[in-house]
Design an enzyme around this catalytic site. Structure first.
Site, PDB file in Angstrom:
ATOM      1  N   GLU A 238     -16.218   6.192   4.535  1.00 28.04           N
ATOM      2  CA  GLU A 238     -15.511   5.668   5.714  1.00 28.04           C
ATOM      3  C   GLU A 238     -15.440   6.764   6.762  1.00 28.04           C
ATOM      4  O   GLU A 238     -16.054   7.819   6.607  1.00 28.04           O
ATOM      5  CB  GLU A 238     -14.123   5.151   5.329  1.00 28.04           C
TER       6      GLU A 238
ATOM      7  N   LYS B 172      -2.696   6.461   1.380  1.00 31.44           N
ATOM      8  CA  LYS B 172      -2.512   6.921   2.760  1.00 31.44           C
ATOM      9  C   LYS B 172      -1.537   8.091   2.743  1.00 31.44           C
ATOM     10  O   LYS B 172      -0.343   7.948   3.030  1.00 31.44           O
ATOM     11  CB  LYS B 172      -2.028   5.751   3.623  1.00 31.44           C
TER      12      LYS B 172
ATOM     13  N   ARG C 128       0.831  -1.212   0.000  1.00 34.63           N
ATOM     14  CA  ARG C 128       0.000   0.000   0.000  1.00 34.63           C
ATOM     15  C   ARG C 128       0.864   1.260   0.000  1.00 34.63           C
ATOM     16  O   ARG C 128       0.536   2.242  -0.664  1.00 34.63           O
ATOM     17  CB  ARG C 128      -0.958  -0.032   1.206  1.00 34.63           C
TER      18      ARG C 128
HETATM   19  N1  PLP Z   1      -9.288   4.208   6.522  1.00 38.13           N
HETATM   20  C1  PLP Z   1      -8.473   5.200   6.875  1.00 38.13           C
HETATM   21  C2  PLP Z   1      -8.788   6.556   6.378  1.00 38.13           C
HETATM   22  C3  PLP Z   1      -7.357   4.943   7.685  1.00 38.13           C
HETATM   23  O1  PLP Z   1      -6.537   5.925   8.057  1.00 38.13           O
HETATM   24  C4  PLP Z   1      -7.116   3.628   8.136  1.00 38.13           C
HETATM   25  C5  PLP Z   1      -5.952   3.324   8.960  1.00 38.13           C
HETATM   26  O2  PLP Z   1      -4.950   2.897   8.498  1.00 38.13           O
HETATM   27  C6  PLP Z   1      -8.000   2.632   7.740  1.00 38.13           C
HETATM   28  C7  PLP Z   1      -9.069   2.941   6.942  1.00 38.13           C
HETATM   29  C8  PLP Z   1      -7.780   1.226   8.181  1.00 38.13           C
HETATM   30  O3  PLP Z   1      -6.762   0.607   7.452  1.00 38.13           O
HETATM   31  P1  PLP Z   1      -5.925  -0.568   8.051  1.00 38.13           P
HETATM   32  O4  PLP Z   1      -6.875  -1.622   8.438  1.00 38.13           O
HETATM   33  O5  PLP Z   1      -5.051  -1.007   6.928  1.00 38.13           O
HETATM   34  O6  PLP Z   1      -5.164  -0.019   9.198  1.00 38.13           O
HETATM   35  C1  COI Z   2      -4.198   3.176  11.590  1.00 38.30           C
HETATM   36  O1  COI Z   2      -5.212   2.575  11.925  1.00 38.30           O
HETATM   37  O2  COI Z   2      -3.081   2.665  11.557  1.00 38.30           O
HETATM   38  C2  COI Z   2      -4.268   4.549  11.174  1.00 38.30           C
HETATM   39  O3  COI Z   2      -3.385   4.994  10.504  1.00 38.30           O
HETATM   40  C3  COI Z   2      -5.381   5.370  11.580  1.00 38.30           C
HETATM   41  C4  COI Z   2      -4.864   6.649  12.112  1.00 38.30           C
HETATM   42  C5  COI Z   2      -5.937   7.630  11.933  1.00 38.30           C
HETATM   43  C6  COI Z   2      -4.383   6.512  13.508  1.00 38.30           C
END
Ligand code: PLP
Ligand code: COI
Length: 341
Positions: free
Chosen positions: A220, A184, A82
């Site tokens: 989201e 991200k 990612r």
């Molecule tokens: N959506 C957003 C905007 C996020 O910042 C995060 C955190 O990383 C997620 C979703 C969840 O992603 P993940 O499960 O890969 O941490």
């Molecule tokens: C995560 O879940 O790792 C994120 O980056 C979310 C963040 C807003 C703390």
């Protein structure tokens, strides 16, 4: 190795400096070898691209102590992939995916004393990130970059732990169609700051963002994807090109189908149909699965039958199975846990 004297049970989701971090620099078209260093400070030009034009991307993942005392990192290969996708969209050089995983494992090993013990409810959060560091004044990408990984022990992202959250439908948009919502990048979070501050001021835990194009579909929150459970036990998650492809959400969909035998569906979800779901949760590395009890849409309350006291039964099963896999109590699918040796 002796653990640090930290009150693991009572830490929140905050930054605590640990001993070592990894840094690698990109210059003249190539990444250097990189190294673990002690210094947590960064010195850069006042005109660094990251400071002027926000050319920065990041990742988030966790290391866990398993029931049998190993330290594992959950699916770091997907974070590496990612970050590479984020880099491409931001005109940044890709940090090689195998080296990303290596760097993450090195940082965990070097900060082993900060990995919370099994059963403490805390974990070691890992934050890989990359930014343009040389001076840039005309709008263009930097030529020089740093890739870094630091770690910090963390507790639950939401203050109440696993108490159901109250969220509001936001009047602000998070991501434009064809924009950067699917990567991200720091810029997505900068623009959510006003929305989260005003949500908190009004007593909400988070914002539900809608699709910016039609404002009829669920996207989201600021830091997590949505999972819904239908009244007949099916797991539904919004499909959109402008949300972050959460690794937790993808893992939960697998768990739902393969471990719990539930039907799963990734599709567009209209705000109008949210009232018909039985349960709702926010999923992400930081959030794990945090149950949502109530969504407020401009005064109209959508209250889920699971209530405001406990996680709904399906959310709970998903939570227990995923955390069971992460902590080594339940056998993980091949390749999900990288052991730190
Ligand atoms: N959506 C957003 C905007 C996020 O910042 C995060 C955190 O990383 C997620 C979703 C969840 O992603 P993940 O499960 O890969 O941490
Ligand atoms: C995560 O879940 O790792 C994120 O980056 C979310 C963040 C807003 C703390």
């Amino acid at each position: 190795m002796e653990k640090k004297n930290i009150d693991w049970q009572n830490i929140g989701f905050g930054y605590m400096k640990t001993d070592k971090r990894f840094v690698s620099s990109y210059k003249d078209g190539a990444w250097d070898e990189g190294a673990l260093i002690d210094d947590d400070m960064i010195t850069m030009s006042e005109c660094a691209c990251v400071l002027q034009y926000a050319q920065t991307i990041f990742e988030g993942m966790k290391a866990y102590t398993t029931e049998d005392g190993r330290i594992v990192v959950f699916r770091p290969d997907l974070n590496a992939e990612r970050l590479a996708n984020s880099a491409k969209r931001m005109e940044m050089p890709v940090y090689p995916e195998d080296k990303f995983v290596d760097a993450v494992l090195k940082v965990v090993k070097a900060n082993e004393a900060y990995v919370p013990p099994y059963g403490s409810g805390a974990t070691l959060y890992l934050r890989p990130y990359m930014f343009g560091i040389n001076p840039v004044i005309g709008v263009k990408p930097a030529d020089e970059y740093q890739f870094r990984v630091f770690s910090t022990p963390v507790g639950p992202y939401f203050k109440g732990g696993i108490k159901p959250l109250t969220i509001r439908v936001s009047d602000f948009d998070r991501a434009a169609p064809h924009g950067t919502g699917h990567i991200k990048a720091g810029l997505n979070y900068a623009m959510s700051l006003h929305a989260i501050v005003s949500a908190h001021e009004e007593g909400y835990d988070e914002n539900m963002y809608l699709d910016a194009g039609t404002r009829t579909k669920v996207e989201e929150t600021g830091g997590a994807n949505f999972l819904f459970v239908t009244k007949d036990g099916k797991i539904v998650t919004p499909k959109s090109g402008s949300i972050l492809p959460s690794i937790t959400r993808r893992s939960l969909m697998h768990v739902a189908k393969e471990y719990l035998g539930l039907e799963t569906e990734e599709r567009e979800v209209y705000l109008d149909e949210v009232k018909d779901f039985a349960e709702c949760g926010l999923c992400g590395t930081a959030a794990v699965i945090s149950p949502v009890g109530k969504i407020v849409d401009h005064g109209r309350e959508i209250c889920f039958p699971s209530g405001m006291d406990d996680m709904g039964p399906v959310t709970k099963k998903l939570y227990e199975t995923l955390t069971g896999i992460q902590m080594g109590r339940i056998e993980a699918p091949e390749g999900w846990l990288r052991v730190v040796e």
